[in-house]
Scaffold this motif. Sequence first.
Motif, PDB file in Angstrom:
ATOM      1  N   UNK A 208       0.995  -1.171   0.045  1.00 49.96           N
ATOM      2  CA  UNK A 208       0.100  -0.066  -0.066  1.00 49.96           C
ATOM      3  C   UNK A 208       0.922   1.228   0.043  1.00 49.96           C
ATOM      4  N   UNK A 209       1.931   1.080   0.929  1.00 45.88           N
ATOM      5  CA  UNK A 209       2.951   2.528   0.948  1.00 45.88           C
ATOM      6  C   UNK A 209       3.494   2.769  -0.251  1.00 45.88           C
ATOM      7  N   UNK A 210       3.887   1.621  -0.887  1.00 49.05           N
ATOM      8  CA  UNK A 210       4.711   1.682  -2.135  1.00 49.05           C
ATOM      9  C   UNK A 210       3.987   2.270  -3.087  1.00 49.05           C
ATOM     10  N   UNK A 211       2.648   2.360  -3.255  1.00 47.40           N
ATOM     11  CA  UNK A 211       1.831   2.894  -4.239  1.00 47.40           C
ATOM     12  C   UNK A 211       1.249   4.379  -3.855  1.00 47.40           C
ATOM     13  N   UNK A 212       0.884   4.499  -2.550  1.00 46.52           N
ATOM     14  CA  UNK A 212       0.272   5.757  -2.180  1.00 46.52           C
ATOM     15  C   UNK A 212       1.290   6.815  -1.635  1.00 46.52           C
ATOM     16  N   UNK A 213       2.467   6.488  -1.290  1.00 47.97           N
ATOM     17  CA  UNK A 213       3.231   7.638  -0.886  1.00 47.97           C
ATOM     18  C   UNK A 213       4.179   8.210  -2.124  1.00 47.97           C
ATOM     19  N   UNK A 358      -4.934  12.329   3.420  1.00 48.45           N
ATOM     20  CA  UNK A 358      -4.296  11.164   2.681  1.00 48.45           C
ATOM     21  C   UNK A 358      -2.821  11.012   3.729  1.00 48.45           C
ATOM     22  N   UNK A 359      -2.164  12.085   4.015  1.00 51.21           N
ATOM     23  CA  UNK A 359      -1.094  12.254   5.008  1.00 51.21           C
ATOM     24  C   UNK A 359      -1.360  11.570   6.147  1.00 51.21           C
ATOM     25  N   UNK A 360      -2.655  11.826   6.750  1.00 48.74           N
ATOM     26  CA  UNK A 360      -2.983  11.278   8.238  1.00 48.74           C
ATOM     27  C   UNK A 360      -3.315   9.693   7.864  1.00 48.74           C
ATOM     28  N   UNK A 361      -3.938   9.260   7.012  1.00 43.52           N
ATOM     29  CA  UNK A 361      -4.230   7.776   6.800  1.00 43.52           C
ATOM     30  C   UNK A 361      -3.164   6.907   6.572  1.00 43.52           C
TER      31      UNK A 361
END
Length: 470
Positions: A208-213, A358-361
């Motif tokens: 998830x982090x790999x795509x959203x960050x 987005x940042x908080x989630x």
Amino acid sequence: MINDIVAAINNVLWGDGQVLIVMLVLAGLWFTFKLGFVQLRHFVYMFTIMKGSTNTDAKERGISSFQALCTSLSARVGTGNLAGVAVAISLGGAGAVFWMWVIAILGMATGFAESVLGQLYKVKDDRGEFRGGPAYYIQQGLNKRWLAVTFSLCLFLGYGFIFSAVQANTITDALAHAYDVPTFYSGLVIITLAGLIVVGGMHRIAHFAEWIVPFMAIGYVLVTIGVTIANIEQVPALLWQIVSSALGLEEAASGALGAAIKNGIQRGLYSNEAGSGSVPHAAAAASPNPNHPVSQGYVQMLGVFVDTLILCTCTAVIILLAGGSQSDHMEGIRLTQDAMSSHLGEGGIDFVAAAISLFAFTSVVANYAYGESNLHIFKLDNKIGRIVYTSGYLAMILWGSMAALPQVWAMADMALGMMTVINIIAIVWMTPTIVSISKHYFEQRKNGQTPSYKAGDCEIQGKSEDGIWE
């Protein structure tokens, strides 16, 4: 009585005592010196090491170096990048931005040191996944089980439960303010989405982090570049304002220079998390490339750079180009919203609301991973242990989405402060190991070799887990 005790501890750690600020600054200077200014000498190499960082050996059950970087950024990049920078400028003026940069550069060395230890002393849990962090290098390297347990308990309280509740509260409050969405319903959406991600463990969280960050970071940078180009004639004066205010060259009011230094350092430390002991959990989960603990030091050093020197700077530029300056009131996200609105019109409020959410989630999701990494310390990395932990984590998010949290924030600050004190003491104590294994990496690279590490190659404190570095 409990509230008074918590307030007293926080005052020593974060308030008048300034214990943590002093400890973190000294740690940054210490590791900068002991590692030969690694963050400056190897600055370019820090970026090149990310080549091939998306590759990992599936049999190792580790995540890739790029996923580890994105996971740590998920936790680092939060409301502090938006509201925290605004508070620093409001209380310390434009000069606070300069000192935020300085502490980020020092923090890169601290982040390097703690991430090397996290990777070196990692273990495998019952799923065959890598786990690690301060509790592990304290237990294996220093043989201080009681101190490792104390750290883990503080981390569970802070990252495992309270921080996620606070981040959820930030999201629901932003959505309620911008779109009148009832907090209970937005809270239900948050726990549903978070639950779907975290139930898959570190691998799904990292994916998830790999795509959203990258998406949210690049989007935020592009908006800032657009705002900067539209106000390009103001940029030279902006840079002079930052530098002159930071060095007291144009300050008439007494104490203004001190305010710039104090608030810049404080907000920079809060944002990049270097030294707090959180990031080593992400570093430990990786199968490094090259296969050496020090490679993760470079990866997470890059994380400090991206968080503070890029994303926090973006917020500062947006605020200062809109005319934001020092004031008598501590202004947070409202100052950022007003600044963005002045650049983008009414769409600025929507953009900031989306960015906050987005940042908080992403922080909510990454916080779960840090807590789960410590289940192994208590022999709870099994199905029942994960169900209990996950249930408590989701319940806290739902509660936090609707609650007023000032006292809970105070407890979270205390937990984070105690974590940081323990971690700084531990990594300074383990300086011989950090220096030894770093020199091993530096020498191999100097000789034109691809760095690699096997147990016994270096003299280290304690002993890493059998089978990890064979």
